[in-house]
Write a protein that holds these residues in place. Structure first.
Motif, PDB file in Angstrom:
ATOM      1  N   ILE A  42     -29.069  21.692  16.979  1.00  0.00           N
ATOM      2  CA  ILE A  42     -30.100  20.875  17.599  1.00  0.00           C
ATOM      3  C   ILE A  42     -29.645  20.555  18.860  1.00  0.00           C
ATOM      4  N   TYR A  43     -30.474  20.810  19.881  1.00  0.00           N
ATOM      5  CA  TYR A  43     -30.300  20.911  21.201  1.00  0.00           C
ATOM      6  C   TYR A  43     -31.433  20.011  21.690  1.00  0.00           C
ATOM      7  N   PRO A  44     -31.223  18.527  21.840  1.00  0.00           N
ATOM      8  CA  PRO A  44     -31.883  17.783  22.581  1.00  0.00           C
ATOM      9  C   PRO A  44     -32.111  18.097  23.960  1.00  0.00           C
ATOM     10  N   ASP A  45     -33.153  17.458  24.947  1.00  0.00           N
ATOM     11  CA  ASP A  45     -33.110  17.507  26.200  1.00  0.00           C
ATOM     12  C   ASP A  45     -32.381  16.237  26.600  1.00  0.00           C
ATOM     13  N   MET A  46     -31.385  16.260  27.380  1.00  0.00           N
ATOM     14  CA  MET A  46     -30.628  15.343  27.989  1.00  0.00           C
ATOM     15  C   MET A  46     -30.570  15.310  29.439  1.00  0.00           C
ATOM     16  N   SER A  47     -30.645  13.884  29.994  1.00  0.00           N
ATOM     17  CA  SER A  47     -30.468  13.447  31.490  1.00  0.00           C
ATOM     18  C   SER A  47     -29.387  12.901  31.630  1.00  0.00           C
ATOM     19  N   PHE A  48     -28.452  13.064  32.558  1.00  0.00           N
ATOM     20  CA  PHE A  48     -27.351  11.961  32.636  1.00  0.00           C
ATOM     21  C   PHE A  48     -26.970  11.965  34.165  1.00  0.00           C
ATOM     22  N   GLY A  49     -26.463  10.909  34.609  1.00  0.00           N
ATOM     23  CA  GLY A  49     -25.623  10.578  35.739  1.00  0.00           C
ATOM     24  C   GLY A  49     -24.235  10.005  35.628  1.00  0.00           C
ATOM     25  N   ARG A  50     -23.812   9.428  36.557  1.00  0.00           N
ATOM     26  CA  ARG A  50     -22.374   9.004  36.451  1.00  0.00           C
ATOM     27  C   ARG A  50     -22.032   7.741  35.199  1.00  0.00           C
ATOM     28  N   THR A  51     -23.135   7.010  35.104  1.00  0.00           N
ATOM     29  CA  THR A  51     -22.845   6.176  33.844  1.00  0.00           C
ATOM     30  C   THR A  51     -23.931   6.035  32.951  1.00  0.00           C
ATOM     31  N   TYR A  52     -24.964   6.979  32.718  1.00  0.00           N
ATOM     32  CA  TYR A  52     -25.925   6.922  31.852  1.00  0.00           C
ATOM     33  C   TYR A  52     -26.089   8.104  31.295  1.00  0.00           C
ATOM     34  N   VAL A  53     -26.907   8.250  30.273  1.00  0.00           N
ATOM     35  CA  VAL A  53     -27.249   9.323  29.328  1.00  0.00           C
ATOM     36  C   VAL A  53     -28.564   9.074  28.777  1.00  0.00           C
ATOM     37  N   ASN A  54     -29.728   9.895  28.998  1.00  0.00           N
ATOM     38  CA  ASN A  54     -31.090   9.819  28.320  1.00  0.00           C
ATOM     39  C   ASN A  54     -31.042  10.906  27.514  1.00  0.00           C
ATOM     40  N   ILE A  55     -31.352  10.563  26.033  1.00  0.00           N
ATOM     41  CA  ILE A  55     -31.547  11.640  25.049  1.00  0.00           C
ATOM     42  C   ILE A  55     -32.977  11.817  24.641  1.00  0.00           C
ATOM     43  N   THR A  56     -33.591  12.934  24.677  1.00  0.00           N
ATOM     44  CA  THR A  56     -35.097  12.953  23.992  1.00  0.00           C
ATOM     45  C   THR A  56     -34.893  13.970  22.859  1.00  0.00           C
TER      46      THR A  56
END
Lengths: 89, 89
Positions: A42-56
């Motif tokens: 399962i391969y979610p859409d993820m976005s991240f920067g230095r200190t955060y991750v968003n998972i969809t």
């Protein structure tokens, strides 16, 4: 430190935002999540920067709610975070 | 396989979208990009799914153009992709 999953519509999806104290913790989490993706295929859409991750986690195309496989993925993500916390204690 | 960097305004940033044949290649690229971030202490905003990665390098707050450090990061990302291609040949 983090809120739980939010279920949203149009498109149907589960989302969670995570914050980390530093990049090293972010990268460690991303590595664990990648291994989980490979294990569960399962391969979610993820976005991240230095200190955060968003998972969809997007439901399948015609689904009206998020299915059990994605909910299981979400629970395993939560379990990764608990492991991480234990390592810090 | 991929287009180059686009420089955009409001906010000032460099963006590049990459596509990969399979998750293994995506993950390999993300690992290399993470090592580059640690080496250069530059942490772009990235989003990805199974076979794509979007990279956004934001200029510093009041900058009117993207500075040399971020351009160097972008070039090193390009170099990673060349290495990858060589491994496939």
């Amino acid at each position: 430190m983090n809120q739980g999953w939010n279920e949203r519509q149009r498109p149907v999806r589960l989302e969670r935002r995570l914050e980390f104290a530093e990049y090293e913790a972010t990268r460690d989490f991303l590595d664990r999540a990648a291994s989980l993706s490979e294990r569960l295929a399962i391969y979610p859409d993820m976005s991240f920067g230095r200190t955060y991750v968003n998972i969809t986690l997007h439901a399948e195309d015609d689904a009206t709610e998020v299915g059990e496989a994605l909910r299981q993925f979400a629970r395993e993500i939560d379990a990764l975070l608990k492991t991480e916390k234990t390592l810090d204690e």
